[in-house]
Design a protein around this motif. Structure first.
Motif, PDB file in Angstrom:
ATOM      1  N   SER A  50     -19.776 -32.257  -0.720  1.00 16.45           N
ATOM      2  CA  SER A  50     -20.586 -31.281  -1.897  1.00 16.45           C
ATOM      3  C   SER A  50     -20.656 -29.728  -1.374  1.00 16.45           C
ATOM      4  N   ASP A  51     -21.372 -29.737  -0.102  1.00 16.36           N
ATOM      5  CA  ASP A  51     -21.761 -28.548   0.382  1.00 16.36           C
ATOM      6  C   ASP A  51     -20.390 -27.894   0.732  1.00 16.36           C
ATOM      7  N   MET A  52     -19.542 -28.460   1.304  1.00 15.18           N
ATOM      8  CA  MET A  52     -18.237 -27.980   1.914  1.00 15.18           C
ATOM      9  C   MET A  52     -17.786 -27.337   0.725  1.00 15.18           C
ATOM     10  N   LEU A  53     -17.590 -28.125  -0.208  1.00 14.18           N
ATOM     11  CA  LEU A  53     -16.446 -27.830  -1.463  1.00 14.18           C
ATOM     12  C   LEU A  53     -17.382 -26.547  -2.208  1.00 14.18           C
ATOM     13  N   ARG A  54     -18.613 -26.467  -2.358  1.00 10.69           N
ATOM     14  CA  ARG A  54     -19.567 -25.470  -2.880  1.00 10.69           C
ATOM     15  C   ARG A  54     -18.909 -23.898  -1.985  1.00 10.69           C
ATOM     16  N   ILE A  55     -19.067 -23.982  -0.679  1.00  5.39           N
ATOM     17  CA  ILE A  55     -18.605 -23.037   0.181  1.00  5.39           C
ATOM     18  C   ILE A  55     -17.168 -22.549  -0.121  1.00  5.39           C
ATOM     19  N   TYR A  56     -16.111 -23.805  -0.106  1.00  2.83           N
ATOM     20  CA  TYR A  56     -15.016 -23.271  -0.227  1.00  2.83           C
ATOM     21  C   TYR A  56     -14.376 -22.713  -1.821  1.00  2.83           C
ATOM     22  N   TYR A  57     -15.039 -23.218  -2.787  1.00  5.49           N
ATOM     23  CA  TYR A  57     -14.789 -22.626  -4.169  1.00  5.49           C
ATOM     24  C   TYR A  57     -15.649 -21.168  -4.202  1.00  5.49           C
ATOM     25  N   HIS A  58     -16.631 -21.022  -3.704  1.00  9.12           N
ATOM     26  CA  HIS A  58     -17.254 -19.940  -3.672  1.00  9.12           C
ATOM     27  C   HIS A  58     -16.468 -18.646  -2.979  1.00  9.12           C
ATOM     28  N   CYS A  59     -15.688 -19.014  -1.965  1.00  9.47           N
ATOM     29  CA  CYS A  59     -14.646 -18.034  -1.306  1.00  9.47           C
ATOM     30  C   CYS A  59     -13.416 -18.241  -1.526  1.00  9.47           C
ATOM     31  N   ARG A  60     -12.866 -19.038  -2.410  1.00 10.16           N
ATOM     32  CA  ARG A  60     -11.648 -19.372  -2.552  1.00 10.16           C
ATOM     33  C   ARG A  60     -10.674 -18.203  -3.216  1.00 10.16           C
ATOM     34  N   GLU A  61     -11.279 -17.617  -4.328  1.00  9.67           N
ATOM     35  CA  GLU A  61     -10.615 -16.582  -4.892  1.00  9.67           C
ATOM     36  C   GLU A  61     -10.586 -15.383  -4.021  1.00  9.67           C
ATOM     37  N   SER A  62     -11.418 -14.827  -3.442  1.00 13.97           N
ATOM     38  CA  SER A  62     -11.248 -13.695  -2.574  1.00 13.97           C
ATOM     39  C   SER A  62     -10.443 -13.935  -1.270  1.00 13.97           C
ATOM     40  N   GLY A  63     -10.499 -15.366  -0.945  1.00 12.44           N
ATOM     41  CA  GLY A  63      -9.877 -15.620   0.550  1.00 12.44           C
ATOM     42  C   GLY A  63     -10.656 -15.121   1.659  1.00 12.44           C
ATOM     43  N   LYS A  64     -11.934 -14.627   1.522  1.00  9.20           N
ATOM     44  CA  LYS A  64     -12.710 -14.301   2.334  1.00  9.20           C
ATOM     45  C   LYS A  64     -13.932 -15.009   2.445  1.00  9.20           C
ATOM     46  N   ILE A  65     -14.595 -15.139   3.886  1.00  9.72           N
ATOM     47  CA  ILE A  65     -15.713 -15.973   3.951  1.00  9.72           C
ATOM     48  C   ILE A  65     -16.647 -15.260   5.194  1.00  9.72           C
ATOM     49  N   ARG A  66     -17.800 -15.347   4.786  1.00  7.26           N
ATOM     50  CA  ARG A  66     -18.818 -14.782   5.738  1.00  7.26           C
ATOM     51  C   ARG A  66     -18.937 -15.747   7.104  1.00  7.26           C
ATOM     52  N   GLN A  67     -19.209 -14.997   8.243  1.00 12.58           N
ATOM     53  CA  GLN A  67     -19.239 -15.522   9.425  1.00 12.58           C
ATOM     54  C   GLN A  67     -20.103 -16.724   9.345  1.00 12.58           C
ATOM     55  N   TYR A  68     -21.460 -16.558   8.684  1.00 16.88           N
ATOM     56  CA  TYR A  68     -22.461 -17.654   8.886  1.00 16.88           C
ATOM     57  C   TYR A  68     -21.971 -18.900   7.930  1.00 16.88           C
ATOM     58  N   GLU A  69     -21.239 -18.450   6.836  1.00 19.74           N
ATOM     59  CA  GLU A  69     -20.884 -19.558   5.948  1.00 19.74           C
ATOM     60  C   GLU A  69     -19.496 -20.418   6.561  1.00 19.74           C
ATOM     61  N   TYR A  70     -18.660 -19.704   7.367  1.00 18.83           N
ATOM     62  CA  TYR A  70     -17.707 -20.327   8.243  1.00 18.83           C
ATOM     63  C   TYR A  70     -18.126 -21.327   9.180  1.00 18.83           C
ATOM     64  N   GLU A  71     -19.331 -20.579  10.025  1.00 23.67           N
ATOM     65  CA  GLU A  71     -19.945 -21.623  11.039  1.00 23.67           C
ATOM     66  C   GLU A  71     -20.509 -22.817  10.441  1.00 23.67           C
ATOM     67  N   ASN A  72     -21.166 -22.596   9.126  1.00 24.34           N
ATOM     68  CA  ASN A  72     -21.633 -23.735   8.410  1.00 24.34           C
ATOM     69  C   ASN A  72     -20.803 -24.890   7.969  1.00 24.34           C
ATOM     70  N   PHE A  73     -19.567 -24.156   7.504  1.00 23.94           N
ATOM     71  CA  PHE A  73     -18.568 -25.065   6.828  1.00 23.94           C
ATOM     72  C   PHE A  73     -17.980 -26.077   8.168  1.00 23.94           C
ATOM     73  N   VAL A  74     -17.752 -25.332   9.256  1.00 21.76           N
ATOM     74  CA  VAL A  74     -17.441 -26.014  10.674  1.00 21.76           C
ATOM     75  C   VAL A  74     -18.367 -27.161  10.774  1.00 21.76           C
ATOM     76  N   ALA A  75     -19.581 -26.749  10.958  1.00 23.39           N
ATOM     77  CA  ALA A  75     -20.644 -27.809  11.193  1.00 23.39           C
ATOM     78  C   ALA A  75     -20.556 -28.985  10.283  1.00 23.39           C
ATOM     79  N   LEU A  76     -20.468 -28.603   9.079  1.00 29.78           N
ATOM     80  CA  LEU A  76     -20.546 -29.954   7.884  1.00 29.78           C
ATOM     81  C   LEU A  76     -19.202 -30.564   7.944  1.00 29.78           C
ATOM     82  N   TYR A  77     -18.127 -29.944   8.419  1.00 25.33           N
ATOM     83  CA  TYR A  77     -16.694 -30.522   8.374  1.00 25.33           C
ATOM     84  C   TYR A  77     -16.854 -31.601   9.661  1.00 25.33           C
TER      85      TYR A  77
END
Length: 93
Positions: free
Chosen positions: A40-67
């Motif tokens: 759920s947390d990974m999908l929240r990040i994904y859908y938040h960033c998907r349209e722009s195709g950009k992700i903040r550094q801390y969001e990316y690091e958090n996504f990687v840890a979650l994954y």
């Protein structure tokens, strides 16, 4: 060791299994729940960033840890696809 001792050991093993099996089942349920929360947390990040195709550094690091945690808990291939897409996002500070 005689037959009586073997019977006592078998009974004790049965009692131990009676305690251990429900604990294993409970751990499995908690693990499944944790996987759902991670997904759920990974999908929240994904859908938040998907349209722009950009992700903040801390969001990316958090996504990687979650994954990584998700995969360690036996997560499925659906999130592998999402992970691959997130890796293609532009990382911004």
């Amino acid at each position: 060791m005689n037959i009586k001792d073997i019977a006592v050991l078998i009974t004790e093993i049965g009692v131990l299994l009676g305690v251990i099996v429900p604990v294993i089942a409970a751990v499995r349920k908690v693990s499944n729940g944790q996987r759902c929360l991670l997904r759920s947390d990974m999908l929240r990040i994904y859908y938040h960033c998907r349209e722009s195709g950009k992700i903040r550094q801390y969001e990316y690091e958090n996504f990687v840890a979650l994954y990584e945690a998700y995969k360690a808990l036996g997560g499925n291939s659906f999130m592998e696809k999402i992970n691959h897409e997130v890796k293609e996002f532009e990382i911004v500070s």
